[in-house]
Design a protein around this motif. Sequence first.
Motif, PDB file in Angstrom:
ATOM      1  N   VAL A 293      54.134  50.880  15.540  1.00 48.06           N
ATOM      2  CA  VAL A 293      55.223  50.517  14.638  1.00 48.06           C
ATOM      3  C   VAL A 293      55.352  51.458  13.445  1.00 48.06           C
ATOM      4  N   GLY A 294      54.419  52.348  13.247  1.00 48.53           N
ATOM      5  CA  GLY A 294      54.471  53.272  12.118  1.00 48.53           C
ATOM      6  C   GLY A 294      55.652  54.218  12.198  1.00 48.53           C
ATOM      7  N   SER A 295      56.046  54.729  11.069  1.00 47.20           N
ATOM      8  CA  SER A 295      57.218  55.598  11.003  1.00 47.20           C
ATOM      9  C   SER A 295      57.080  56.872  11.833  1.00 47.20           C
ATOM     10  N   PHE A 296      55.859  57.312  12.065  1.00 48.04           N
ATOM     11  CA  PHE A 296      55.650  58.530  12.850  1.00 48.04           C
ATOM     12  C   PHE A 296      54.953  58.259  14.177  1.00 48.04           C
ATOM     13  N   ASP A 297      54.994  57.017  14.622  1.00 49.88           N
ATOM     14  CA  ASP A 297      54.398  56.637  15.902  1.00 49.88           C
ATOM     15  C   ASP A 297      55.420  56.724  17.029  1.00 49.88           C
ATOM     16  N   ASN A 298      56.243  57.772  16.997  1.00 51.23           N
ATOM     17  CA  ASN A 298      57.264  57.946  18.022  1.00 51.23           C
ATOM     18  C   ASN A 298      57.689  59.408  18.073  1.00 51.23           C
ATOM     19  N   ASP A 299      58.195  59.802  19.215  1.00 48.81           N
ATOM     20  CA  ASP A 299      58.604  61.186  19.432  1.00 48.81           C
ATOM     21  C   ASP A 299      59.788  61.606  18.571  1.00 48.81           C
ATOM     22  N   ALA A 300      60.751  60.702  18.350  1.00 47.89           N
ATOM     23  CA  ALA A 300      61.950  61.066  17.589  1.00 47.89           C
ATOM     24  C   ALA A 300      61.585  61.500  16.175  1.00 47.89           C
ATOM     25  N   ALA A 301      60.711  60.761  15.521  1.00 48.44           N
ATOM     26  CA  ALA A 301      60.314  61.098  14.150  1.00 48.44           C
ATOM     27  C   ALA A 301      59.554  62.421  14.107  1.00 48.44           C
ATOM     28  N   LEU A 302      58.660  62.613  15.049  1.00 44.95           N
ATOM     29  CA  LEU A 302      57.885  63.856  15.070  1.00 44.95           C
ATOM     30  C   LEU A 302      58.770  65.054  15.388  1.00 44.95           C
ATOM     31  N   ASP A 303      59.723  64.878  16.291  1.00 45.53           N
ATOM     32  CA  ASP A 303      60.659  65.957  16.599  1.00 45.53           C
ATOM     33  C   ASP A 303      61.548  66.286  15.396  1.00 45.53           C
ATOM     34  N   TRP A 304      61.893  65.252  14.605  1.00 48.15           N
ATOM     35  CA  TRP A 304      62.742  65.438  13.434  1.00 48.15           C
ATOM     36  C   TRP A 304      62.087  66.364  12.402  1.00 48.15           C
ATOM     37  N   LEU A 305      60.778  66.430  12.387  1.00 54.12           N
ATOM     38  CA  LEU A 305      60.089  67.307  11.431  1.00 54.12           C
ATOM     39  C   LEU A 305      60.533  68.761  11.580  1.00 54.12           C
ATOM     40  N   ASP A 306      60.880  69.174  12.807  1.00 56.69           N
ATOM     41  CA  ASP A 306      61.414  70.529  13.007  1.00 56.69           C
ATOM     42  C   ASP A 306      62.765  70.686  12.311  1.00 56.69           C
ATOM     43  N   THR A 307      63.577  69.649  12.357  1.00 48.98           N
ATOM     44  CA  THR A 307      64.875  69.667  11.677  1.00 48.98           C
ATOM     45  C   THR A 307      64.670  69.757  10.173  1.00 48.98           C
ATOM     46  N   LEU A 308      63.736  69.011   9.652  1.00 51.01           N
ATOM     47  CA  LEU A 308      63.434  69.070   8.221  1.00 51.01           C
ATOM     48  C   LEU A 308      62.990  70.476   7.828  1.00 51.01           C
ATOM     49  N   ASP A 309      62.166  71.073   8.656  1.00 50.26           N
ATOM     50  CA  ASP A 309      61.696  72.433   8.371  1.00 50.26           C
ATOM     51  C   ASP A 309      62.857  73.425   8.344  1.00 50.26           C
ATOM     52  N   ARG A 310      63.810  73.255   9.260  1.00 48.60           N
ATOM     53  CA  ARG A 310      64.966  74.157   9.342  1.00 48.60           C
ATOM     54  C   ARG A 310      65.989  73.923   8.241  1.00 48.60           C
TER      55      ARG A 310
ATOM     56  N   GLY B 132      65.746  71.604   5.497  1.00 46.97           N
ATOM     57  CA  GLY B 132      65.275  71.170   4.183  1.00 46.97           C
ATOM     58  C   GLY B 132      65.857  69.823   3.790  1.00 46.97           C
ATOM     59  N   ALA B 133      66.131  69.668   2.505  1.00 46.52           N
ATOM     60  CA  ALA B 133      66.616  68.387   1.981  1.00 46.52           C
ATOM     61  C   ALA B 133      67.921  67.940   2.636  1.00 46.52           C
ATOM     62  N   GLU B 134      68.682  68.871   3.186  1.00 44.90           N
ATOM     63  CA  GLU B 134      69.912  68.500   3.896  1.00 44.90           C
ATOM     64  C   GLU B 134      69.599  67.578   5.077  1.00 44.90           C
ATOM     65  N   ALA B 135      68.448  67.761   5.710  1.00 46.69           N
ATOM     66  CA  ALA B 135      68.052  66.896   6.821  1.00 46.69           C
ATOM     67  C   ALA B 135      67.854  65.454   6.351  1.00 46.69           C
ATOM     68  N   LEU B 136      67.384  65.289   5.127  1.00 42.30           N
ATOM     69  CA  LEU B 136      67.235  63.947   4.552  1.00 42.30           C
ATOM     70  C   LEU B 136      68.606  63.317   4.356  1.00 42.30           C
ATOM     71  N   LEU B 137      69.510  64.065   3.758  1.00 45.94           N
ATOM     72  CA  LEU B 137      70.868  63.556   3.523  1.00 45.94           C
ATOM     73  C   LEU B 137      71.556  63.158   4.823  1.00 45.94           C
ATOM     74  N   ILE B 138      71.442  64.001   5.824  1.00 48.83           N
ATOM     75  CA  ILE B 138      72.074  63.713   7.117  1.00 48.83           C
ATOM     76  C   ILE B 138      71.511  62.420   7.711  1.00 48.83           C
ATOM     77  N   ALA B 139      70.201  62.265   7.658  1.00 44.94           N
ATOM     78  CA  ALA B 139      69.571  61.058   8.217  1.00 44.94           C
ATOM     79  C   ALA B 139      70.077  59.801   7.519  1.00 44.94           C
ATOM     80  N   PHE B 140      70.168  59.842   6.190  1.00 37.87           N
ATOM     81  CA  PHE B 140      70.594  58.658   5.444  1.00 37.87           C
ATOM     82  C   PHE B 140      72.090  58.406   5.586  1.00 37.87           C
ATOM     83  N   GLN B 141      72.899  59.467   5.633  1.00 35.78           N
ATOM     84  CA  GLN B 141      74.342  59.300   5.805  1.00 35.78           C
ATOM     85  C   GLN B 141      74.668  58.714   7.171  1.00 35.78           C
TER      86      GLN B 141
END
Length: 134
Positions: free
Chosen positions: A6-23, A25-34
């Motif tokens: 149930v943890g926030s990083f106990d799934n493939d989608a969250a771990l894969d998203w880290l690559d998006t964050l790396d690419r 940056g903070a825009e990846a946060l905005l996109i996720a919340f929007q």
Amino acid sequence: MGAWGVGSFDNDAALDWLDTLDRLGAEALLIAFQTIAEEDERIETEQARIALAAAEAVAAARGHAAPDLPGELAEWTDAHGRTVDDALAAQAKDAVTRIRDRSELADLWEEQDSGPEWDASIAGLLERLGAGGD
């Protein structure tokens, strides 16, 4: 995509998203919340998992990291955490609340009898998002 807890990083989608964050940056946060803010129907599981990971990034950047934060996210927040302001923290809290209240992910954990554990995880995240910056 797979999930093993149930943890926030106990799934493939969250771990894969880290690559998006790396690419992106903070825009990846905005996109996720929007994406969550614009959803009128039930929030899809993958969208919810990504937004929860983004919310964890915000909490960590504000000095309230989860104990199981992936190393690469800890490195990102050390390098870029200053880009996370009160407005972004408010968006993160709103997204997490919406996910808790009307998402397929919440339904999924409830159906698998992991609802109380997931609820506790979400409550902890909301608490960490509210700590310090408000």
